[in-house]
Design an enzyme around this catalytic site. Structure first.
Site, PDB file in Angstrom:
ATOM      1  N   HIS A  42      -2.326  -3.180  35.793  1.00  0.00           N
ATOM      2  CA  HIS A  42      -2.357  -3.762  34.452  1.00  0.00           C
ATOM      3  C   HIS A  42      -2.853  -2.763  33.397  1.00  0.00           C
ATOM      4  O   HIS A  42      -2.979  -3.104  32.233  1.00  0.00           O
ATOM      5  CB  HIS A  42      -3.287  -4.979  34.483  1.00  0.00           C
ATOM      6  CG  HIS A  42      -3.118  -5.943  33.354  1.00  0.00           C
ATOM      7  ND1 HIS A  42      -2.001  -6.731  33.198  1.00  0.00           N
ATOM      8  CD2 HIS A  42      -3.922  -6.256  32.305  1.00  0.00           C
ATOM      9  CE1 HIS A  42      -2.134  -7.488  32.120  1.00  0.00           C
ATOM     10  NE2 HIS A  42      -3.285  -7.218  31.554  1.00  0.00           N
ATOM     11  N   HIS A  83       0.820  -1.214   0.000  1.00  0.00           N
ATOM     12  CA  HIS A  83       0.000   0.000   0.000  1.00  0.00           C
ATOM     13  C   HIS A  83       0.852   1.261   0.000  1.00  0.00           C
ATOM     14  O   HIS A  83       0.617   2.192  -0.771  1.00  0.00           O
ATOM     15  CB  HIS A  83      -0.920   0.001   1.215  1.00  0.00           C
ATOM     16  CG  HIS A  83      -1.775   1.227   1.327  1.00  0.00           C
ATOM     17  ND1 HIS A  83      -2.888   1.428   0.545  1.00  0.00           N
ATOM     18  CD2 HIS A  83      -1.673   2.339   2.115  1.00  0.00           C
ATOM     19  CE1 HIS A  83      -3.441   2.590   0.856  1.00  0.00           C
ATOM     20  NE2 HIS A  83      -2.721   3.167   1.796  1.00  0.00           N
ATOM     21  N   SER A 140      -0.075  -7.556  27.635  1.00  0.00           N
ATOM     22  CA  SER A 140      -0.903  -8.661  28.142  1.00  0.00           C
ATOM     23  C   SER A 140      -1.027  -9.762  27.074  1.00  0.00           C
ATOM     24  O   SER A 140      -0.006 -10.314  26.648  1.00  0.00           O
ATOM     25  CB  SER A 140      -2.266  -8.096  28.573  1.00  0.00           C
ATOM     26  OG  SER A 140      -2.951  -9.024  29.358  1.00  0.00           O
ATOM     27  N   ASP A 173      -0.181  -5.680  39.700  1.00  0.00           N
ATOM     28  CA  ASP A 173      -1.035  -6.155  38.607  1.00  0.00           C
ATOM     29  C   ASP A 173      -1.920  -7.273  39.154  1.00  0.00           C
ATOM     30  O   ASP A 173      -1.419  -8.281  39.658  1.00  0.00           O
ATOM     31  CB  ASP A 173      -0.131  -6.687  37.480  1.00  0.00           C
ATOM     32  CG  ASP A 173      -0.906  -7.003  36.211  1.00  0.00           C
ATOM     33  OD1 ASP A 173      -2.004  -7.573  36.304  1.00  0.00           O
ATOM     34  OD2 ASP A 173      -0.390  -6.677  35.124  1.00  0.00           O
TER      35      ASP A 173
END
Lengths: 302, 302
Positions: free
Chosen positions: A277, A145, A165, A242
């Site tokens: 997180h 492209h 994650s 987390d």
């Protein structure tokens, strides 16, 4: 092959393109965001002689995310302008009424949760080919492209990968399976050992035909089989606050798995105190990850 | 008077506190986010002698927003750590089942659209006292709350104000009405002349008893009546691709209104090419606004 540019957004000194295209791998329309930094526009305007094409960092997002989350909240754009790299934000799964999701409607499987693997199990194997999509088709069609406007960007060779994650997992897998391809890999709170944690087990049970395939998609197994090219490193940050740290992430596992392999001491794992997180965590450490990748891509601060 | 800390989020080198409290002015529970930069925590730990308390910047958000939008997307936190200021992100209106919203359910009046004024018209006058809340009550109760942990933050005197869209309007009004209070004012794509644009007319019609009150809430009128203390300036950025530029913002109006007043040439209006109304625009120019306020607050880069 052609992209539709849905929106061109000024941000920092470059532009974020919100694009979509028909993907062969997934058989669906896929959304993708591409940030073209100031250096790209200087080239397009002919104001800057290009020593070599602008390298690319691929950022893979986590469960439930679209290309928007990281584009709005991770603040890669400042870093992209600082060093001169393109950032590509793919979607996290195929989507659409014709694409099977989780029969139970959960958020950690199906739509928004493609796990960046090629599914082998029906009915998912038709559309859920996110490994091929992210690591092969997308770079190739982006290259085609943007070739129309001159070879200002290198989407194929001088490239690195990162993610958050589930996306950190996807980045590690792609890097370890095709590590000649990516110059460096980093991850924010990645799932490093999916076969041994609930999110990964649910994904593998759902997408993969047999348990024999699981090791092929687990970074803690892959790292034992992957030769290490010189100058390849892995950078990981995980917050010790987390909520998924113990049950889903277990970041120490990949460091342990790398002992007695060429990757021993080549993984920099940073357990950062008090971080969670969220994108508050990600955006905080993006500058360090940008610097790490910039070094591997041969870039200097502008 | 007491705040409930709902969440304490690590971001950059400080912490974002998501808090709520019972407001006297609005008669409701109000959410507010407060970013305490690294300098604050150094003081709390006793590692740094404080020459004077850490100054505060108040950031007023736009229509439909909560304290979360700017906290997640504007990236003030990096700047707060760089210069050493606190950032306060108030909510945009009182909320709750008992708080009257727009009878037609629109997004530009009522909940999320308090316009930072004290309503005089029933039924809004009971709860919609956002002017008093933002410029008087909130600073006062924050000062009281944080006094318990030592006078590390100045919420009352060495303070500046900024905001986006409706919040840019709120910042300009607060600054011009109480300009001895705020050291500097900036605004991202503000509504500068509400009495002459649809958003402002809807708000004024809804919240104010009589048209005679409108001029008291219009920055283009206020600027003609406000003496200018030395060193007070206003910084404004607006994108020329902002879809609200012509109909709602008309940023030139305030520059025109300031001619033949002490504010002539004291408003720096930057019309920036290609930028829209989103947080991509805001986050791009936050570093410049942070530098502007830091100078007025007597701060140097750390």
């Amino acid at each position: 092959m052609t992209f539709t540019v849905k929106q061109k957004i000024n941000v920092c000194n470059g532009k974020l393109l919100r694009m979509s295209h028909e993907s062969e791998s997934t058989g669906t329309t896929m959304d993708v965001n591409v940030y073209l930094p100031k250096q790209y526009w200087q080239c397009v305007r002919g104001n800057e002689a290009l020593m070599k094409p602008i390298p690319t960092i691929y950022y893979l997002s986590g469960l439930t995310c679209t290309p928007q989350n990281a584009s709005e909240k991770a603040m890669w754009q400042f870093q992209a302008d600082k060093y001169g790299f393109v950032v590509v934000f793919p979607d996290t799964s195929p989507r659409g009424d014709d694409v099977p999701g989780d029969p139970e409607g959960s958020w950690d499987f199906g739509h928004g949760a493609g796990f960046y693997i090629d599914a082998t199990k029906e009915p998912y194997s038709k559309n859920y080919n996110m490994y091929t999509y992210v690591h092969e088709e997308l770079p190739r069609v982006l290259d085609q492209h943007f070739a129309d406007t001159g070879k200002h960007v290198d989407f194929l060779e001088n490239v690195s990968i990162t993610g958050h994650s589930m996306g950190g997992y996807g980045a590690l897998c792609g890097f370890l399976k095709q590590q000649a391809h990516y110059k460096s890999c980093s991850a924010f709170a990645p799932i490093v050992n999916p076969k041994n944690v609930p999110w990964g087990q649910k994904a593998f049970n759902g997408y993969l035909e047999s348990k024999a395939e699981w090791d092929l998609h687990d970074p803690c197994e892959l790292i034992k089989q992957t030769p290490r090219e010189e100058r390849r490193h892995i950078l990981i940050h995980v917050g010790d606050a987390d909520p998924f740290y113990e049950e889903q992430l277990k970041p120490q596992s990949i460091v342990e798995a790398s002992q007695d392999t060429p990757w021993a001491n080549k993984i920099e794992l940073n357990i950062v105190a008090g971080f969670d997180h969220s994108y508050y965590f990600v955006s905080t450490f993006v500058p360090q990850h940008a610097k790490f990748h910039a070094e591997h891509l041969g870039l200097k601060e502008h």
